[in-house]
Design a protein around this motif. Structure first.
Motif, PDB file in Angstrom:
ATOM      1  N   VAL A 184       0.835  -1.212   0.000  1.00 27.41           N
ATOM      2  CA  VAL A 184       0.000   0.000   0.000  1.00 27.41           C
ATOM      3  C   VAL A 184       0.866   1.255   0.000  1.00 27.41           C
ATOM      4  N   VAL A 185       1.932   1.249   0.796  1.00 26.93           N
ATOM      5  CA  VAL A 185       2.835   2.411   0.843  1.00 26.93           C
ATOM      6  C   VAL A 185       3.476   2.645  -0.525  1.00 26.93           C
ATOM      7  N   LEU A 186       3.865   1.562  -1.203  1.00 26.76           N
ATOM      8  CA  LEU A 186       4.424   1.705  -2.549  1.00 26.76           C
ATOM      9  C   LEU A 186       3.405   2.320  -3.504  1.00 26.76           C
ATOM     10  N   MET A 187       2.148   1.906  -3.410  1.00 23.14           N
ATOM     11  CA  MET A 187       1.092   2.478  -4.255  1.00 23.14           C
ATOM     12  C   MET A 187       0.882   3.953  -3.933  1.00 23.14           C
ATOM     13  N   VAL A 188       0.919   4.307  -2.649  1.00 22.37           N
ATOM     14  CA  VAL A 188       0.739   5.706  -2.247  1.00 22.37           C
ATOM     15  C   VAL A 188       1.890   6.568  -2.762  1.00 22.37           C
ATOM     16  N   LEU A 189       3.115   6.086  -2.608  1.00 18.31           N
ATOM     17  CA  LEU A 189       4.280   6.847  -3.093  1.00 18.31           C
ATOM     18  C   LEU A 189       4.247   7.000  -4.604  1.00 18.31           C
ATOM     19  N   ASN A 190       3.821   5.949  -5.322  1.00 17.64           N
ATOM     20  CA  ASN A 190       3.712   6.036  -6.778  1.00 17.64           C
ATOM     21  C   ASN A 190       2.693   7.103  -7.186  1.00 17.64           C
ATOM     22  N   ALA A 191       1.528   7.105  -6.528  1.00 20.96           N
ATOM     23  CA  ALA A 191       0.514   8.110  -6.833  1.00 20.96           C
ATOM     24  C   ALA A 191       0.988   9.510  -6.443  1.00 20.96           C
ATOM     25  N   PHE A 192       1.700   9.607  -5.312  1.00 21.67           N
ATOM     26  CA  PHE A 192       2.196  10.907  -4.857  1.00 21.67           C
ATOM     27  C   PHE A 192       3.219  11.476  -5.844  1.00 21.67           C
ATOM     28  N   LEU A 193       4.120  10.642  -6.364  1.00 17.44           N
ATOM     29  CA  LEU A 193       5.101  11.113  -7.348  1.00 17.44           C
ATOM     30  C   LEU A 193       4.421  11.525  -8.649  1.00 17.44           C
ATOM     31  N   ASN A 194       3.387  10.790  -9.063  1.00 13.43           N
ATOM     32  CA  ASN A 194       2.624  11.195 -10.251  1.00 13.43           C
ATOM     33  C   ASN A 194       1.960  12.552 -10.042  1.00 13.43           C
ATOM     34  N   ALA A 195       1.440  12.780  -8.830  1.00 11.66           N
ATOM     35  CA  ALA A 195       0.816  14.065  -8.524  1.00 11.66           C
ATOM     36  C   ALA A 195       1.849  15.194  -8.547  1.00 11.66           C
ATOM     37  N   ILE A 196       3.047  14.924  -8.035  1.00 10.96           N
ATOM     38  CA  ILE A 196       4.108  15.936  -8.073  1.00 10.96           C
ATOM     39  C   ILE A 196       4.442  16.304  -9.516  1.00 10.96           C
ATOM     40  N   ASN A 197       4.525  15.299 -10.390  1.00 15.41           N
ATOM     41  CA  ASN A 197       4.800  15.564 -11.805  1.00 15.41           C
ATOM     42  C   ASN A 197       3.667  16.377 -12.435  1.00 15.41           C
ATOM     43  N   ASP A 198       2.421  16.063 -12.081  1.00 16.74           N
ATOM     44  CA  ASP A 198       1.288  16.829 -12.611  1.00 16.74           C
ATOM     45  C   ASP A 198       1.321  18.273 -12.132  1.00 16.74           C
ATOM     46  N   ILE A 199       1.625  18.471 -10.861  1.00 17.24           N
ATOM     47  CA  ILE A 199       1.707  19.834 -10.321  1.00 17.24           C
ATOM     48  C   ILE A 199       2.817  20.612 -11.005  1.00 17.24           C
ATOM     49  N   LYS A 218      11.048   6.409  -8.755  1.00 14.97           N
ATOM     50  CA  LYS A 218      10.140   5.264  -8.637  1.00 14.97           C
ATOM     51  C   LYS A 218      10.909   3.947  -8.672  1.00 14.97           C
ATOM     52  N   ILE A 219      11.903   3.868  -9.539  1.00 16.99           N
ATOM     53  CA  ILE A 219      12.692   2.631  -9.632  1.00 16.99           C
ATOM     54  C   ILE A 219      13.380   2.344  -8.306  1.00 16.99           C
ATOM     55  N   PHE A 220      13.984   3.373  -7.698  1.00 16.89           N
ATOM     56  CA  PHE A 220      14.651   3.183  -6.406  1.00 16.89           C
ATOM     57  C   PHE A 220      13.646   2.783  -5.325  1.00 16.89           C
ATOM     58  N   ILE A 221      12.470   3.409  -5.352  1.00 14.19           N
ATOM     59  CA  ILE A 221      11.442   3.061  -4.364  1.00 14.19           C
ATOM     60  C   ILE A 221      10.989   1.619  -4.540  1.00 14.19           C
ATOM     61  N   TYR A 222      10.788   1.201  -5.799  1.00 18.40           N
ATOM     62  CA  TYR A 222      10.368  -0.179  -6.048  1.00 18.40           C
ATOM     63  C   TYR A 222      11.448  -1.171  -5.612  1.00 18.40           C
ATOM     64  N   GLY A 271      11.301  -1.282  -1.904  1.00 15.99           N
ATOM     65  CA  GLY A 271      10.097  -2.014  -1.520  1.00 15.99           C
ATOM     66  C   GLY A 271      10.250  -3.508  -1.720  1.00 15.99           C
ATOM     67  N   ALA A 272      10.879  -3.913  -2.832  1.00 17.85           N
ATOM     68  CA  ALA A 272      11.092  -5.338  -3.088  1.00 17.85           C
ATOM     69  C   ALA A 272      12.030  -5.948  -2.045  1.00 17.85           C
ATOM     70  N   ILE A 273      13.056  -5.188  -1.661  1.00  8.92           N
ATOM     71  CA  ILE A 273      13.987  -5.679  -0.634  1.00  8.92           C
ATOM     72  C   ILE A 273      13.271  -5.858   0.705  1.00  8.92           C
ATOM     73  N   LEU A 274      12.419  -4.872   1.046  1.00  9.87           N
ATOM     74  CA  LEU A 274      11.679  -4.971   2.305  1.00  9.87           C
ATOM     75  C   LEU A 274      10.704  -6.145   2.281  1.00  9.87           C
ATOM     76  N   LEU A 275      10.045  -6.369   1.143  1.00 14.84           N
ATOM     77  CA  LEU A 275       9.116  -7.498   1.037  1.00 14.84           C
ATOM     78  C   LEU A 275       9.841  -8.826   1.203  1.00 14.84           C
ATOM     79  N   ILE A 276      10.958  -8.966   0.494  1.00 12.99           N
ATOM     80  CA  ILE A 276      11.699 -10.229   0.566  1.00 12.99           C
ATOM     81  C   ILE A 276      12.263 -10.456   1.966  1.00 12.99           C
ATOM     82  N   SER A 277      12.840  -9.393   2.542  1.00  7.08           N
ATOM     83  CA  SER A 277      13.421  -9.541   3.882  1.00  7.08           C
ATOM     84  C   SER A 277      12.350  -9.865   4.920  1.00  7.08           C
TER      85      SER A 277
END
Length: 421
Positions: free
Chosen positions: A107-122, A142-146, A149-155
């Motif tokens: 969910v946090v990854l989805m929120v950050l993705n939407a937030f970055l898209n909003a920043i680009n729109d603004i 986004k790539i760094f965040i993903y 996020g993948a590292i946190l999921l796996i760990s």
């Protein structure tokens, strides 16, 4: 849990059934609380927040709402309730907490993705975004965040510290470089394009190698999207704009003038020295009156100074129909309301060839619109072709069927065609 178990025992439930029913009731209560919390969050809190956002004087928060940043964030509320209720089930507490944490990370990854898209729109609402787009940088973030996020999921799934996984990534650096090769090249190219102001969103670029000829719609990390004039979309790798050459028409668009560079071919056999009758005819053209008077005086003085025998036209200087025609075209262009007065305007002769003598018009229109430009150019050449016979000149073209028919004698042209069987 103890209260529910005691209540079940008082109701007459015995044995292991007490535990099963107590767990079932507790799960139902937690699920009901989660549903109520989710409903209150989305139907009450989000509606109040939406009303406030739509009725304030700021615009940037509207993009957060359009990208559903708050809607995605609301999914965390039920997860928090489940997480803090996990102690009620000691046997499954660790598994429940691990599952909830995985869900919260997603969910946090989805929120950050939407937030970055909003920043680009603004950012795109500002004029500077056309010259300095940040879409490519947003995609890098986004790539760094993903990756994180993948590292946190796996760990979290394997129950190990993320530091251990990060230490293992160094050994896979070659594989990472290969996987993200295009992204790395696109990032470097995006930095160079932005810092050197080579291309902006809205620029008209031409890149024949990729079949691109139109307006830039989007500049991202890996691709540049171009809408061609036939409304097709061409996608170009971002790094190709650095490694290959392309033409950017922004200079023409900002200058306010669009170039006309086209020739007509004059039949050289029609070029001649102007006779007195032709000069009198030229004198009646308003555009040429001052030119004819000045040239006649200049030629007369020259011939007198050099004692030129004017009985032979070869001696001395004289007006020609082609030279007068060239001056007329220049005068016509300078008086044309759609020709830019502050830019180069000239008519020049090019190297003669098998198709005649090229007379090139080099000028700029004062309107860069494509349709207006084509109309002005056609209007200019319509006029030039139409008035060329008035100067005793013929526009060259290869013989057509009509020309060959004119060469036939009347008897030949009236003779019926012979059929073939």
């Amino acid at each position: 849990m103890d209260f529910i178990q005691d209540w079940l025992i008082n109701m007459g439930v015995e044995g292991a059934m007490v535990t099963y029913l107590a767990n079932g009731i507790m799960i139902a209560v937690i699920a009901l609380l989660s549903i109520i919390a989710n409903y209150v969050t989305k139907r009450v809190v989000l509606n109040v927040l939406t009303y406030y956002i739509h009725n304030n004087r700021y615009q940037w928060d509207n993009y957060l709402l359009e990208r559903k940043v708050f809607h995605k964030l609301s999914h965390v509320v039920p997860a928090i309730i489940i997480y803090y209720s996990s102690y009620l089930f000691p046997a499954y507490q660790h598994l429940i907490e691990k599952g909830v944490m995985l869900y919260i990370i997603v969910v946090v990854l989805m929120v950050l993705n939407a937030f970055l898209n909003a920043i680009n729109d603004i950012y795109n609402t500002y004029e500077v975004s056309k010259a300095r787009p940040i879409r490519g940088y947003v995609q890098v973030v986004k790539i760094f965040i993903y990756i994180i996020g993948a590292i946190l999921l796996i760990s979290n799934m394997i129950g190990e510290s993320p530091v251990i996984l990060l230490s293992g990534i160094g050994a896979l650096s070659a594989v990472i470089m290969l996987v993200f090769k295009d992204s790395i090249l696109g990032l470097v190219a995006g930095v160079q394009l932005t810092s050197n102001d080579m291309v902006r969103v809205g620029d008209w670029i031409e890149m024949p190698k990729y079949g691109a000829d139109g307006d830039v719609l989007d500049i991202s990390l890996n691709t540049v999207k171009v809408q061609n004039f036939d409304k097709t979309i061409t996608t170009i790798p971002t790094y190709a704009l650095i490694s290959d050459s392309f033409k950017n028409w922004r200079g023409m668009q900002t200058s306010g003038g669009r170039r006309i560079k086209r020739s007509i071919y004059v039949d050289m056999s029609s070029v001649s020295i102007s006779s007195p009758e032709m000069i009198e005819k030229f004198r009646s053209i308003h555009c040429l009156q001052d030119y004819i008077a000045q040239k006649e005086l200049e030629i007369q003085q020259y011939n007198l100074e050099h004692q030129i025998d004017e009985l032979n036209k070869v001696n001395g200087r004289a007006l020609t129909n082609l030279g007068t025609f060239r001056v007329y075209i220049e005068c016509y262009l300078r008086r044309h309301p759609k020709i830019h007065k502050g830019m180069t305007c000239m008519v020049r002769q090019l190297q003669a060839g098998e198709n005649g003598l090229p007379l090139e018009i080099y000028a700029f229109t004062n309107d860069i619109d494509w349709g207006v430009f084509e109309n002005v150019q056609a209007d200019v050449f319509d006029h030039i072709i139409a008035v060329a016979p008035e100067f005793g000149l013929r526009v060259f073209q290869n013989p057509s069927g009509h020309d060959l028919k004119q060469m036939l004698t009347p008897e030949q042209s009236e003779r019926p065609e012979r059929g073939y069987s």
